[in-house]
Scaffold this motif. Sequence first.
Motif, short mmCIF file in Angstrom:
data_model
loop_
_atom_site.label_atom_id
_atom_site.label_comp_id
_atom_site.label_asym_id
_atom_site.label_seq_id
_atom_site.Cartn_x
_atom_site.Cartn_y
_atom_site.Cartn_z
N GLY A 136 3.96 10.07 6.25
CA GLY A 136 5.17 10.01 7.06
C GLY A 136 5.75 8.62 7.17
N ALA A 137 4.96 7.61 6.89
CA ALA A 137 5.44 6.22 6.96
C ALA A 137 5.34 5.55 5.59
N MET A 138 5.54 6.32 4.53
CA MET A 138 5.33 5.80 3.18
C MET A 138 6.27 4.64 2.85
N LYS A 139 7.49 4.68 3.36
CA LYS A 139 8.41 3.59 3.08
C LYS A 139 7.90 2.27 3.65
N ILE A 140 7.36 2.34 4.86
CA ILE A 140 6.81 1.14 5.49
C ILE A 140 5.58 0.66 4.72
N VAL A 141 4.72 1.61 4.34
CA VAL A 141 3.50 1.25 3.60
C VAL A 141 3.85 0.51 2.31
N GLN A 142 4.81 1.06 1.57
CA GLN A 142 5.16 0.44 0.30
C GLN A 142 5.97 -0.84 0.49
N SER A 143 6.80 -0.87 1.54
CA SER A 143 7.60 -2.07 1.78
C SER A 143 6.71 -3.28 2.05
N PHE A 144 5.62 -3.07 2.78
CA PHE A 144 4.72 -4.16 3.11
C PHE A 144 3.54 -4.28 2.14
N GLY A 145 3.58 -3.48 1.06
CA GLY A 145 2.53 -3.59 0.05
C GLY A 145 1.14 -3.27 0.56
N GLN A 146 1.04 -2.27 1.46
CA GLN A 146 -0.25 -1.94 2.07
C GLN A 146 -0.96 -0.77 1.40
N GLN A 147 -0.54 -0.41 0.17
CA GLN A 147 -1.18 0.72 -0.50
C GLN A 147 -2.68 0.51 -0.70
N PRO A 148 -3.11 -0.69 -1.15
CA PRO A 148 -4.57 -0.87 -1.31
C PRO A 148 -5.33 -0.72 0.00
N ARG A 149 -4.79 -1.28 1.09
CA ARG A 149 -5.49 -1.17 2.37
C ARG A 149 -5.54 0.29 2.82
N GLU A 150 -4.44 1.01 2.68
CA GLU A 150 -4.43 2.41 3.10
C GLU A 150 -5.37 3.25 2.24
N ALA A 151 -5.45 2.90 0.94
CA ALA A 151 -6.39 3.61 0.06
C ALA A 151 -7.82 3.36 0.51
N ASP A 152 -8.13 2.11 0.87
CA ASP A 152 -9.48 1.78 1.34
C ASP A 152 -9.77 2.48 2.68
N ARG A 153 -8.78 2.47 3.57
CA ARG A 153 -8.98 3.11 4.87
C ARG A 153 -9.21 4.61 4.71
N PHE A 154 -8.43 5.23 3.82
CA PHE A 154 -8.62 6.65 3.57
C PHE A 154 -9.97 6.91 2.92
N GLY A 155 -10.35 6.03 2.00
CA GLY A 155 -11.66 6.18 1.35
C GLY A 155 -12.79 6.11 2.35
N ASP A 156 -12.68 5.19 3.31
CA ASP A 156 -13.71 5.10 4.36
C ASP A 156 -13.79 6.38 5.17
N ALA A 157 -12.62 6.94 5.51
CA ALA A 157 -12.61 8.19 6.28
C ALA A 157 -13.22 9.33 5.49
N VAL A 158 -12.91 9.39 4.19
CA VAL A 158 -13.47 10.44 3.34
C VAL A 158 -14.99 10.28 3.24
N GLU A 159 -15.45 9.05 3.11
CA GLU A 159 -16.89 8.82 3.01
C GLU A 159 -17.60 9.19 4.31
N ARG A 160 -16.96 8.92 5.46
CA ARG A 160 -17.56 9.34 6.72
C ARG A 160 -17.66 10.86 6.79
N THR A 161 -16.63 11.53 6.27
CA THR A 161 -16.65 12.99 6.23
C THR A 161 -17.76 13.48 5.31
N PHE A 162 -17.90 12.83 4.14
CA PHE A 162 -18.94 13.23 3.20
C PHE A 162 -20.33 13.01 3.78
N ASP A 163 -20.54 11.86 4.43
CA ASP A 163 -21.86 11.57 5.00
C ASP A 163 -22.25 12.61 6.05
#
Length: 615
Positions: A238-265
């Motif tokens: 929902g905030a993709m324009k802000i994410v891309q405008s500030f170049g935060q794709q790597p951070r959001e990918a890492d944050r999502f990866g952490d959440a997925v790993e917590r789910t997997f654990d």
Amino acid sequence: MAGQTLENTPIADDTRANGDAAVDAPAKPRSLAPLRMVYREAAKYPDKVVLALIALVVTAAGTLAIPAAMQLIVDRGFGDAGIGGGEADIGRWFRYLFVIVLVIAFGTAARFYFVSWIGERVVADIRRKVHRNLLRLSPSFYEENSPKEIASRMTADTAIIETVVGTTVSVALRNIFLGIGGTIYLFWLLPELTIWLAVGIPGIILPIVIFGRRIRSISRDNQDRVADVGAMVSEVLGAMKIVQSFGQQPREADRFGDAVERTFDTARRRIVLRSIMTAIIILAIFGSIVLLLWRGAEGVAAGEITGGTILSFIVAAMIVAGAFGALTEVYGELLRGAGAASRLAELLEAEPDIAAPARSQSLPEPPRGSLSFRNVTFRYPARPETPALKDFTLEIEPGETVAIVGPSGAGKSTIFQLVERFYDPQGGTIRIDGVPLTAADPADVRERLALVPQDGVLFSADARDNLRYGRWDATDEDIWDAARAANAEAFLRDLPRGLDTYLGEGGTQLSGGQQQRVAIARALLRDAPILLLDEATSALDAESEQLVQAALETLMKERTTLVIAHRLATVRAADRIVVLEDGEIVEQGTHPQLSANGGLYARLARLQFAAEEAA
């Protein structure tokens, strides 16, 4: 607000630090009791439940009849053929077996249809009831509980309940019938061997009890982590324009990866426990069967048991063993369903803080449009130590236009929220046409208000539905009149399909200024005696602002208008300007009066007008 907040267990601190948009996990169920809500919903359709149970009993009985049929085939079919009975006798018993297979086939199809129908119907009813209750809750509920996480409950958790009702419960009942019925048959067939088989039953039940408690807890954690993932995806997309405008794709990918790993654990821990439990139960079940078969083979060799009897016993024992073994899997799914049901029950049972009194007082007719604040003190529940308004007193006469100005955090928006009765003040009274808001039905109060928010909030619908949201029975002529007054007619007529044009999610097909003008037209269409304008022209360009301001001024002559404005140029013509600072009125008067006083308003006006001239 305590009555509205979901009872939660705090999520990990690192999750909060990363800004995940999710409410925390509610208390974990200790039993299958939360499924009672699901049972009550299913009980509303007794005819379908009875038909499903009949089909279930028939298929279970047919399954248990197979070992008996096989015994007849071996002992009477082959036995009779062996002493001259011929092929006809063998065919007779196989025809019986085929009839049983037909009964099982059609019974299973009927069972599948009815239980699936019940599952879909129950989920649909629960979703509607939960959504209806969510619409009753005050906006403050959604400030304390993430709408994204609530949406996850409405989708992921109801999907689990659908599986439980449409499949798991049916499988559980079927296996219970098979287990109990098969055990009775085994006792009738060979009681001595069955007694030895019964010795292994505690080895099945004990792991379920021991491991079940831990699995319940982890299953609920797993559901919460899945909800976190869904909430995060919704927030970031929902905030993709802000994410891309500030170049935060790597951070959001890492944050999502952490959440997925917590789910997997969490899921891995649940899988490990269920695997261990399954291994123990299978060992107990099939170990018992091997020992029984050993003893049965010795009986056949000694001539104490017929071949058909031992074959029937083996098949029945496998059915019983499979039934009890399947119950372990089913129990785990039921626990997941209980967790999902408890999360939905919290939404279903949440009560609004703001509700109509038992005997509400009617607002006078025809409406006058007066507003009165007397000694109002209010603190937000999330910030009880800081008053948003302190001993606030203001009388607004019918037809008067009052502008509320002041620095950010002065309490301007709080006034609107109290007028709309999204909150009740801790002290003082607020009246509309002489009636205290707490004595009236909130729906009656809001019917006399029309709001234009600072950001035009549009829905994922066509232009017509967005415009007539202010008055659903409005005709197209009424809609165009309101659009014309808000300077929205031209761009609405230029849309590919006119009023039937889909505006996209949140109105993304329109510019910010166009969205705001649609919101203004929506408020105009409502034709309420009191207008609440929260920076209503903030998103417009200079030309559009002048046109819309002229339309609003014409409309304000017949209505009470409360205006929040940061741009002071828009409130010069107000009948009265009220200046707020730290929740208190520090000045009142007209624009010329306040400008001459040299107070806070004069200072704000001087800074703002100087900035506009410099620009």
